[in-house]
Design a protein around this motif. Structure first.
Motif, PDB file in Angstrom:
ATOM      1  N   GLY A 261      62.005 -21.895  71.442  1.00 59.71           N
ATOM      2  CA  GLY A 261      61.516 -23.017  72.134  1.00 59.71           C
ATOM      3  C   GLY A 261      60.186 -22.783  72.849  1.00 59.71           C
ATOM      4  O   GLY A 261      59.754 -21.870  72.428  1.00 59.71           O
ATOM      5  N   ARG A 262      60.278 -23.484  73.977  1.00 62.61           N
ATOM      6  CA  ARG A 262      58.618 -23.642  74.710  1.00 62.61           C
ATOM      7  C   ARG A 262      58.648 -22.275  75.507  1.00 62.61           C
ATOM      8  O   ARG A 262      57.517 -21.935  75.861  1.00 62.61           O
ATOM      9  N   LYS A 263      59.741 -21.549  75.892  1.00 65.89           N
ATOM     10  CA  LYS A 263      59.915 -20.537  76.535  1.00 65.89           C
ATOM     11  C   LYS A 263      60.672 -19.417  76.221  1.00 65.89           C
ATOM     12  O   LYS A 263      60.565 -18.028  76.551  1.00 65.89           O
ATOM     13  N   ASN A 264      61.610 -19.621  75.516  1.00 68.48           N
ATOM     14  CA  ASN A 264      62.631 -18.617  75.157  1.00 68.48           C
ATOM     15  C   ASN A 264      63.202 -18.841  73.750  1.00 68.48           C
ATOM     16  O   ASN A 264      62.971 -19.776  73.180  1.00 68.48           O
ATOM     17  N   ILE A 265      64.091 -18.008  73.337  1.00 72.35           N
ATOM     18  CA  ILE A 265      64.649 -18.194  71.851  1.00 72.35           C
ATOM     19  C   ILE A 265      65.799 -19.196  72.035  1.00 72.35           C
ATOM     20  O   ILE A 265      66.813 -18.811  73.012  1.00 72.35           O
ATOM     21  N   ILE A 266      66.133 -19.949  71.258  1.00 70.59           N
ATOM     22  CA  ILE A 266      66.996 -21.108  71.321  1.00 70.59           C
ATOM     23  C   ILE A 266      68.306 -20.744  70.434  1.00 70.59           C
ATOM     24  O   ILE A 266      69.417 -20.881  70.661  1.00 70.59           O
ATOM     25  N   ALA A 267      67.708 -19.990  69.072  1.00 71.99           N
ATOM     26  CA  ALA A 267      68.630 -19.341  68.229  1.00 71.99           C
ATOM     27  C   ALA A 267      68.314 -18.371  67.437  1.00 71.99           C
ATOM     28  O   ALA A 267      67.219 -18.077  67.042  1.00 71.99           O
ATOM     29  N   GLU A 268      69.207 -17.488  66.758  1.00 72.28           N
ATOM     30  CA  GLU A 268      68.859 -16.348  66.192  1.00 72.28           C
ATOM     31  C   GLU A 268      70.144 -16.080  65.119  1.00 72.28           C
ATOM     32  O   GLU A 268      71.063 -16.050  65.571  1.00 72.28           O
ATOM     33  N   ILE A 269      69.571 -15.740  64.014  1.00 66.65           N
ATOM     34  CA  ILE A 269      70.437 -15.334  63.061  1.00 66.65           C
ATOM     35  C   ILE A 269      70.076 -14.036  62.036  1.00 66.65           C
ATOM     36  O   ILE A 269      69.002 -14.006  61.659  1.00 66.65           O
ATOM     37  N   GLU A 270      71.129 -13.276  61.903  1.00 70.33           N
ATOM     38  CA  GLU A 270      70.690 -12.203  60.715  1.00 70.33           C
ATOM     39  C   GLU A 270      71.487 -12.056  59.863  1.00 70.33           C
ATOM     40  O   GLU A 270      72.808 -12.492  59.827  1.00 70.33           O
ATOM     41  N   GLY A 271      71.320 -11.313  58.512  1.00 69.32           N
ATOM     42  CA  GLY A 271      72.082 -11.164  57.546  1.00 69.32           C
ATOM     43  C   GLY A 271      71.195 -10.825  56.152  1.00 69.32           C
ATOM     44  O   GLY A 271      70.198 -10.393  56.164  1.00 69.32           O
ATOM     45  N   THR A 272      72.167 -11.054  55.187  1.00 70.44           N
ATOM     46  CA  THR A 272      71.589 -10.778  53.696  1.00 70.44           C
ATOM     47  C   THR A 272      70.958 -12.096  53.134  1.00 70.44           C
ATOM     48  O   THR A 272      71.875 -12.978  53.191  1.00 70.44           O
ATOM     49  N   PRO A 273      70.034 -11.854  52.527  1.00 66.91           N
ATOM     50  CA  PRO A 273      69.672 -13.234  52.170  1.00 66.91           C
ATOM     51  C   PRO A 273      70.305 -13.684  50.794  1.00 66.91           C
ATOM     52  O   PRO A 273      70.851 -12.777  49.853  1.00 66.91           O
ATOM     53  N   GLY A 274      70.473 -15.065  50.478  1.00 68.62           N
ATOM     54  CA  GLY A 274      71.287 -15.383  49.317  1.00 68.62           C
ATOM     55  C   GLY A 274      70.709 -16.485  48.778  1.00 68.62           C
ATOM     56  O   GLY A 274      70.054 -17.224  49.569  1.00 68.62           O
ATOM     57  N   ALA A 275      70.874 -16.583  47.387  1.00 69.27           N
ATOM     58  CA  ALA A 275      70.227 -18.078  46.699  1.00 69.27           C
ATOM     59  C   ALA A 275      71.266 -19.045  46.884  1.00 69.27           C
ATOM     60  O   ALA A 275      72.515 -19.078  46.996  1.00 69.27           O
ATOM     61  N   SER A 276      70.709 -20.292  46.922  1.00 68.75           N
ATOM     62  CA  SER A 276      71.752 -21.517  47.140  1.00 68.75           C
ATOM     63  C   SER A 276      71.114 -22.481  46.023  1.00 68.75           C
ATOM     64  O   SER A 276      70.022 -22.646  45.510  1.00 68.75           O
ATOM     65  N   GLU A 277      72.144 -23.585  45.533  1.00 68.59           N
ATOM     66  CA  GLU A 277      71.622 -24.248  44.372  1.00 68.59           C
ATOM     67  C   GLU A 277      71.834 -25.854  45.250  1.00 68.59           C
ATOM     68  O   GLU A 277      72.605 -25.872  46.146  1.00 68.59           O
TER      69      GLU A 277
END
Length: 432
Positions: A261-277
């Motif tokens: 955001g303008r001053k801080n983190i709004i959201a964060e996600i970690e993981g293993t990448p994967g393909a989508s269709e």
């Protein structure tokens, strides 16, 4: 520096006065520190709130003893943030002597007299890949100032320069090169609990193949070090920062996506990448279904699947309609799970209430406004592909036409329908 040598600058009042003759110190935003920046430096420098948030996310206990090094320091904004938050001495190296003076001045005007570690801050003019020459000059400068310590390097940061106005970037275009810096400083880095600490701030335009080359450089210089790729978005429909967190700075996951955001983190996600269709639509989507536009950084990080597992209830149907471009789009039967971590990666989400066969045009503004108002919408944002020359005008006129209408917010998107006669664009109105 024709002889390839190095010259140390000690941040001081004299250097700050010299910098003021060249360019005044100013804040980019209210409440932020002042920095001496030329117009070109403003374009290249990391915004203060991004630099500060990044520094705040580093666990000082994960770092060994020593100073924090930026091998291509530029304005010094990121180094200053590191020094302030981690309470460590900082060392910047900059090839351009004029920029180095401004960097040293920025360090001085943003330091406090009672901060002991600031007496060990330095900016060195010279080649950032020559670790032996730079460290010798650094230690000599400390000794001349009465400090007998020989502090090692606790963490390495690199934000190399890259060409302007290129749609894609190549790691060979970066100066100084990632390979030369890692090779030059690999043996100088102290090791923390999980290895050396390195953060590479790279071009967000690096493709998968180029990221693979960066990984190869890391493995060669720092064998066995773990790393985490991070995509950071500020919500403008693009990836704003791409960085690689190495060794003691890495997390357990290989990929991370951050919405800032303008001053801080709004959201964060970690993981293993994967393909989508994606699916192909042959018929208009049903009324009552939901459309969601997600932050493209989420898709570029490959974590849209990990996000989807959290965003959807188990019995909800869903499919991706689009994964490319600035507006990746999902269709689903039920609303998203209500959560800040989920919503942080959402650009817009809403229930389908109207189909339109034609896009909004200047001569149909009143018709569009009347029809969306009948669906309980008092303000609509056009998130569809329109002629960029008229898009702002149509949006302004729609806003004016709907002014005073009591209703919900909404948005309009375009989707492609595959008909026997060919591809047809359908304009869908959603109520948020």
């Amino acid at each position: 520096m024709d002889d390839g040598g190095h010259t140390a600058l000690n941040p001081s009042e004299g250097i700050a006065k010299e910098a003021s003759k060249r360019v005044d110190a100013a804040s980019a935003r209210r409440g932020e520190p002042k920095f001496h920046l030329t117009d070109e430096m403003k374009r290249l420098s990391t915004p203060w709130f991004v630099a500060l948030t990044r520094a705040q996310r580093i666990d000082g206990d994960s770092l060994p003893a020593g100073v924090i090094l930026d091998a291509a320091a530029g304005s010094g904004i990121q180094l200053i943030a590191y020094g302030r938050e981690l309470e460590r001495p900082v060392l910047g190296i900059e090839m351009d002597g004029n920029i180095a003076v401004l960097c040293a001045a920025n360090m001085y005007i943003n330091s406090k007299e009672d901060e002991l570690q600031r007496s060990m801050d330095r900016v060195i003019i010279g080649d950032g890949s020559d670790s032996e020459g730079a460290m010798t000059e650094y230690w000599n400068s400390l000794r001349q100032a009465g400090t007998r310590a020989h502090p090692p390097i606790a963490m390495l940061h690199l934000d190399p320069a890259r060409p302007r106005d290129a749609q894609n970037h190549d790691i060979d275009e970066m100066e100084p090169s990632v390979a030369s810096i890692l090779e030059g400083w690999g043996d100088q880095l102290q090791s923390g609990p999980n290895g050396p600490a390195v953060l590479l701030d790279l071009s967000p335009r690096l493709g998968e193949d180029q990221r693979g080359l960066v990984e190869a450089n890391v493995r060669m210089a720092l064998p066995g070090a773990e790393f985490t790729w991070e995509w950071l978005s500020q919500g403008g429909g693009r990836v704003d920062r791409l960085s690689l967190w190495i060794g003691s700075l890495a997390s357990d996951a290989g990929h991370r996506c951050v919405r800032m955001g303008r001053k801080n983190i709004i959201a964060e996600i970690e993981g293993t990448p994967g393909a989508s269709e994606t699916i192909v639509m042959n018929e208009p989507p049903p009324y009552g279904a939901h459309l969601t536009i997600v932050d493209p950084a989420l898709v570029q990080s490959g974590l849209q699947g990990a996000w989807l597992e959290q965003a959807m209830r188990e019995d909800s149907g869903h499919n991706w309609l689009r994964l490319e471009g600035r507006r990746p789009m999902l269709i689903h039967t039920d609303p998203l799970v209500d959560s800040d971590e989920i919503g942080g990666f959402v650009v817009a989400t809403g229930e389908i209430v109207q189909h339109r066969l034609r896009p909004p045009e200047l001569h149909t503004i009143d018709q569009v406004a009347s029809s969306v108002a009948k669906n309980g919408i008092g303000k609509i944002t056009l998130r569809c592909s329109l002629d960029p020359d008229v898009h702002p005008t149509i949006q302004r006129r729609l806003d004016r036409e709907l002014k005073g209408i009591d209703g919900s917010k909404g948005f309009m998107v375009d989707i492609d329908l595959e008909r026997p006669s060919g591809t047809q664009s359908l304009y869908v109105v959603c109520k948020e």
